[in-house]
Scaffold this motif. Structure first.
Motif, PDB file in Angstrom:
ATOM      1  N   HIS A  11       0.853  -1.188   0.000  1.00  0.00           N
ATOM      2  CA  HIS A  11       0.000   0.000   0.000  1.00  0.00           C
ATOM      3  C   HIS A  11       0.888   1.238   0.000  1.00  0.00           C
ATOM      4  O   HIS A  11       1.503   1.554   1.017  1.00  0.00           O
ATOM      5  N   SER A  12       0.969   1.919  -1.142  1.00  0.00           N
ATOM      6  CA  SER A  12       1.898   3.042  -1.266  1.00  0.00           C
ATOM      7  C   SER A  12       1.265   4.293  -1.858  1.00  0.00           C
ATOM      8  O   SER A  12       1.930   5.312  -1.992  1.00  0.00           O
ATOM      9  N   GLU A  56       0.485  -3.029   6.563  1.00  0.00           N
ATOM     10  CA  GLU A  56       1.574  -2.058   6.637  1.00  0.00           C
ATOM     11  C   GLU A  56       1.175  -0.856   7.490  1.00  0.00           C
ATOM     12  O   GLU A  56       2.034  -0.193   8.070  1.00  0.00           O
ATOM     13  N   GLY A  57      -0.120  -0.564   7.560  1.00  0.00           N
ATOM     14  CA  GLY A  57      -0.605   0.484   8.430  1.00  0.00           C
ATOM     15  C   GLY A  57      -0.388   1.903   7.940  1.00  0.00           C
ATOM     16  O   GLY A  57      -0.890   2.851   8.536  1.00  0.00           O
ATOM     17  N   THR A  58       0.359   2.095   6.870  1.00  0.00           N
ATOM     18  CA  THR A  58       0.653   3.422   6.344  1.00  0.00           C
ATOM     19  C   THR A  58       1.080   3.286   4.892  1.00  0.00           C
ATOM     20  O   THR A  58       1.481   2.208   4.449  1.00  0.00           O
ATOM     21  N   ARG A  59       1.011   4.405   4.145  1.00  0.00           N
ATOM     22  CA  ARG A  59       1.457   4.388   2.748  1.00  0.00           C
ATOM     23  C   ARG A  59       2.939   4.747   2.614  1.00  0.00           C
ATOM     24  O   ARG A  59       3.461   4.740   1.509  1.00  0.00           O
ATOM     25  N   THR A  60       3.600   5.076   3.716  1.00  0.00           N
ATOM     26  CA  THR A  60       4.951   5.640   3.612  1.00  0.00           C
ATOM     27  C   THR A  60       5.992   4.767   4.297  1.00  0.00           C
ATOM     28  O   THR A  60       6.319   4.973   5.466  1.00  0.00           O
ATOM     29  N   ALA A  93       6.656   1.751   5.770  1.00  0.00           N
ATOM     30  CA  ALA A  93       6.566   1.220   7.134  1.00  0.00           C
ATOM     31  C   ALA A  93       7.794   0.367   7.453  1.00  0.00           C
ATOM     32  O   ALA A  93       8.268  -0.402   6.615  1.00  0.00           O
ATOM     33  N   ARG A 141       8.087   4.180  -1.381  1.00  0.00           N
ATOM     34  CA  ARG A 141       7.276   4.026  -0.174  1.00  0.00           C
ATOM     35  C   ARG A 141       7.095   2.560   0.229  1.00  0.00           C
ATOM     36  O   ARG A 141       6.331   2.260   1.154  1.00  0.00           O
ATOM     37  N   SER A 144       7.271  -0.833   2.032  1.00  0.00           N
ATOM     38  CA  SER A 144       7.614  -1.144   3.417  1.00  0.00           C
ATOM     39  C   SER A 144       8.890  -1.984   3.478  1.00  0.00           C
ATOM     40  O   SER A 144       9.186  -2.765   2.573  1.00  0.00           O
TER      41      SER A 144
END
Length: 230
Positions: free
Chosen positions: A62-63, A136-140, A142, A210, A212
């Motif tokens: 997820h990016s 991943e919890g975030t797009r940046t 992780a 981005r 992870s």
């Protein structure tokens, strides 16, 4: 980044069969809309989708916000109902009805029962439920993956469906199904996590820089370096 171009005339969902046990939502119009979205962006859906009434569905890498458009096209085209956790405070007028229609599941952040406990409760309350989670919890970029999805699946006694967003092949791939044991050991969870991560390594995200850290390889690290210097 070189993305493979898909033929817009190819049926984007021809390889996937949805069974009767799977929670469903939508109609002929929403199914057509999903297929149109996937054809316009040149994506297709591949892999085996298990015929089960309950599951945790994880998606990565997820990016980018574009991932949401891909996911929306897939869910609409397959007519599958997948719930997403959201803060309980969002479920108020005038948004409550829309959020629930979209599959939103209210989570009380200040509850003594944490997110895992509340998610397990939702599984026990419903005959059918697919819960979507981005580990991943975030797009940046992780640094590590969150393992809450694994604990939820284990305690709710439901499988984990592994969904891969691959911008290199322009396909969302249902790559694997795992059944975490109720009394798993750290070694068992570690082995399952490596099995899961193996399906994502080498996959091309929308934003390579981005990606992870657990998914990075020497090959895509070189791609990330090139992207930063372009």
């Amino acid at each position: 980044m070189n993305h493979e171009v898909r033929n817009a005339d190819v049926d984007p969902v021809s390889d996937v069969v949805i069974g009767k046990a799977v929670p469903r939502r939508g109609n002929a119009f929403s199914r057509l809309l999903g297929r149109i979205i996937l054809r316009l962006i040149g994506w297709r859906i591949t892999g085996h989708f298990p015929d089960v009434p309950k599951a945790v569905v994880i998606g990565a890498p997820h990016s980018s916000n574009w991932d949401g458009l891909v996911a929306a096209g897939v869910v609409l085209a397959l007519q599958v109902r997948i719930g997403l956790m959201a803060k309980e405070t969002l479920f108020r007028w005038p948004f409550a009805r829309v959020l629930r229609w979209l599959g939103g599941i209210p989570i009380h952040r200040d509850s003594a029962r944490g997110v895992v406990d509340q998610s397990v409760d939702r599984f026990r309350e419903r005959e059918k439920l697919f819960l979507g989670i981005a580990p991943e919890g975030t797009r940046t970029a992780a640094e590590q993956w969150r393992t809450g999805f694994y604990m939820i699946a284990s305690r709710a006694r439901v499988p984990v469906i592994v969904a891969v967003l691959d911008y290199g092949r322009r396909e969302l791939r249902f790559a694997d199904v795992l059944y975490p044991g109720e009394d798993y050991s750290a070694a068992e969870m570690g082995a399952d996590m490596q099995r899961i991560l193996g399906h994502y390594r080498g996959v091309v995200p929308r934003r390579p820089e981005r990606l992870s850290l657990p998914l990075r390889t020497p090959e895509n690290n070189a791609d990330i370096t090139r992207h930063k210097t372009d």
